[in-house]
Scaffold this active site. Sequence first.
Site, PDB file in Angstrom:
ATOM      1  N   ARG A 142       0.868  -1.314  -0.143  1.00  0.00           N
ATOM      2  CA  ARG A 142      -0.106   0.022  -0.210  1.00  0.00           C
ATOM      3  C   ARG A 142       0.846   1.106  -0.080  1.00  0.00           C
ATOM      4  O   ARG A 142       0.291   2.510  -0.138  1.00  0.00           O
ATOM      5  CB  ARG A 142      -1.059   0.013   1.228  1.00  0.00           C
ATOM      6  N   TYR A 145       0.622   3.943  -2.570  1.00  0.00           N
ATOM      7  CA  TYR A 145      -0.313   4.846  -2.546  1.00  0.00           C
ATOM      8  C   TYR A 145      -0.104   5.962  -1.476  1.00  0.00           C
ATOM      9  O   TYR A 145      -0.147   7.206  -1.524  1.00  0.00           O
ATOM     10  CB  TYR A 145      -1.823   4.372  -2.489  1.00  0.00           C
ATOM     11  N   ASP A 146       0.073   5.459  -0.214  1.00  0.00           N
ATOM     12  CA  ASP A 146       0.255   6.364   0.878  1.00  0.00           C
ATOM     13  C   ASP A 146       1.326   7.154   0.703  1.00  0.00           C
ATOM     14  O   ASP A 146       1.374   8.334   1.166  1.00  0.00           O
ATOM     15  CB  ASP A 146       0.495   5.371   2.360  1.00  0.00           C
ATOM     16  N   ARG A 185     -13.123  -2.011  -4.010  1.00  0.00           N
ATOM     17  CA  ARG A 185     -13.349  -1.263  -2.779  1.00  0.00           C
ATOM     18  C   ARG A 185     -14.640  -2.145  -2.117  1.00  0.00           C
ATOM     19  O   ARG A 185     -15.483  -2.550  -2.832  1.00  0.00           O
ATOM     20  CB  ARG A 185     -13.595  -0.053  -3.101  1.00  0.00           C
ATOM     21  N   PHE A 190     -19.513  -5.333  -2.110  1.00  0.00           N
ATOM     22  CA  PHE A 190     -20.574  -6.016  -1.553  1.00  0.00           C
ATOM     23  C   PHE A 190     -21.854  -5.648  -2.405  1.00  0.00           C
ATOM     24  O   PHE A 190     -22.583  -6.747  -2.428  1.00  0.00           O
ATOM     25  CB  PHE A 190     -20.599  -5.429  -0.113  1.00  0.00           C
ATOM     26  N   GLY A 204     -10.210 -10.918   6.093  1.00  0.00           N
ATOM     27  CA  GLY A 204     -10.046 -10.939   7.435  1.00  0.00           C
ATOM     28  C   GLY A 204     -11.453 -11.589   8.394  1.00  0.00           C
ATOM     29  O   GLY A 204     -12.145 -12.127   7.579  1.00  0.00           O
ATOM     30  N   GLN A 208     -12.218  -5.095  11.354  1.00  0.00           N
ATOM     31  CA  GLN A 208     -11.707  -3.870  10.931  1.00  0.00           C
ATOM     32  C   GLN A 208     -12.865  -2.923  10.654  1.00  0.00           C
ATOM     33  O   GLN A 208     -13.825  -3.022  10.053  1.00  0.00           O
ATOM     34  CB  GLN A 208     -10.572  -4.007   9.989  1.00  0.00           C
TER      35      GLN A 208
HETATM   36  N1  UDP Z   1     -12.962  -5.446   2.255  1.00  0.00           N
HETATM   37  C1  UDP Z   1     -13.695  -6.780   2.264  1.00  0.00           C
HETATM   38  N2  UDP Z   1     -14.266  -7.202   1.277  1.00  0.00           N
HETATM   39  C2  UDP Z   1     -14.005  -6.636  -0.012  1.00  0.00           C
HETATM   40  C3  UDP Z   1     -13.222  -5.536  -0.299  1.00  0.00           C
HETATM   41  C4  UDP Z   1     -12.606  -4.859   0.906  1.00  0.00           C
HETATM   42  O1  UDP Z   1     -13.369  -7.080   3.405  1.00  0.00           O
HETATM   43  O2  UDP Z   1     -14.646  -7.396  -0.976  1.00  0.00           O
HETATM   44  C5  UDP Z   1     -12.224  -4.791   3.331  1.00  0.00           C
HETATM   45  C6  UDP Z   1     -10.798  -4.561   3.280  1.00  0.00           C
HETATM   46  O3  UDP Z   1      -9.771  -5.516   3.579  1.00  0.00           O
HETATM   47  C7  UDP Z   1     -10.627  -3.372   4.288  1.00  0.00           C
HETATM   48  C8  UDP Z   1     -11.880  -2.518   4.088  1.00  0.00           C
HETATM   49  O4  UDP Z   1     -12.982  -3.649   3.543  1.00  0.00           O
HETATM   50  O5  UDP Z   1     -10.479  -3.711   5.655  1.00  0.00           O
HETATM   51  C9  UDP Z   1     -12.346  -1.394   3.126  1.00  0.00           C
HETATM   52  O6  UDP Z   1     -11.339  -1.764   1.933  1.00  0.00           O
HETATM   53  P1  UDP Z   1     -11.226  -0.848   0.621  1.00  0.00           P
HETATM   54  O7  UDP Z   1     -10.667  -1.761  -0.442  1.00  0.00           O
HETATM   55  O8  UDP Z   1     -12.820  -0.081   0.481  1.00  0.00           O
HETATM   56  O9  UDP Z   1     -10.595   0.610   1.126  1.00  0.00           O
HETATM   57  P2  UDP Z   1      -9.483   1.033   2.094  1.00  0.00           P
HETATM   58  O10 UDP Z   1     -10.157   1.978   3.230  1.00  0.00           O
HETATM   59  O11 UDP Z   1      -8.923  -0.219   2.723  1.00  0.00           O
HETATM   60  O12 UDP Z   1      -8.846   1.554   1.223  1.00  0.00           O
END
Ligand code: UDP
Length: 324
Positions: A142, A145-146, A185, A190, A204, A208
Amino acid sequence: MRVVVTGAAGFLGSHLCERLHADGDDVVGVDNLITGHLENLESLFGTTRFTFMHCNVSDYVHVPGEVDAVLHFASPASPQDYLEYPIQTLKVGARGTHNMLGVALAKGARFMLASTSEVYGDPLVSPQAETYWGNVNPVGPRGVYDEAKRFAEAMTMAYHRAHGLDVRVARIFNVYGPRLRVDGRVVSNFVHQALTGDALTIFGDGSQTRSFCYVDDEVEGLVRFLHASDVGPMNIGNPNEFTIRELATLVLEMTGGGAGIEYRELPTDDPRQRRPDITRAREVLGWEPVVPLREGLERMIAWYRRELDEKGFVGGSGDPAARR
Ligand code: UDP
């Protein structure tokens, strides 16, 4: 005003262009279309006060005519995209920002940087105020980007201090709404999964957290910030925090999605928690988000349903799975 928006054909960039145009500004949209789509700008093509430049802002950029503001929103913005385009992501944050700062300086224009909550990395404090310096792994996946955005902030502040350039550093937190691509994302994944009968993929254990801001709220905050007299950095996000499991449950409930949930491995360096402290935005801009998650999701789900009904896919070009 005559305003240049980079990343104009992206999700947030296109909503911003529409808003500025509706406010009466002349809008010059710039995009190289690697993750943006011209369909996002459909409502603006053919209108007066809108022009589009297809170019890569990481190369030399020439914008003809007078410019009052440069809004630099170009960048791959989903973890999936910046892993696919790691060098382009670093370049647009570094060279792209430098080039657009140069355009702003040459034109005597105000400059706004679209920075991100990712500058806080995997934060050790919650909520995150602008005074927090962050916890970023520079060599992790990451990091592209960061660190690009952290460099972009430093470069923007250097132009402000060295050249007196009028700048705005906005830190944007997880925006969602219509036009968000199925780009990995969580909200778009979802909603798309639920509407197409797939299981929702939780990475995970889903404990989170993220704080999701509806795109109209985000754009309102950004426009107020642009017109305010404050350099920032300014958190522009929704302070209501949800676990990813809570988000999945809500999406399943709202879509009647029957395929349930599937657990997958957590990506490297995935931040444990994220929630903006928006005290500054409240005080300086008189702004806070007004669209609750459920309402924002309703609008997004309705838009996704229409896209799926009319085109059979969501977003700009063909099957989103092809880009996964
Ligand atoms: N995430 C998830 N399932 C997915 C896509 C993302 O559980 O199908 C989780 C991802 O691991 C993170 C959070 O959702 O903890 C937000 O992910 P996203 O990619 O939207 O943006 P981020 O805030 O990580 O840049």
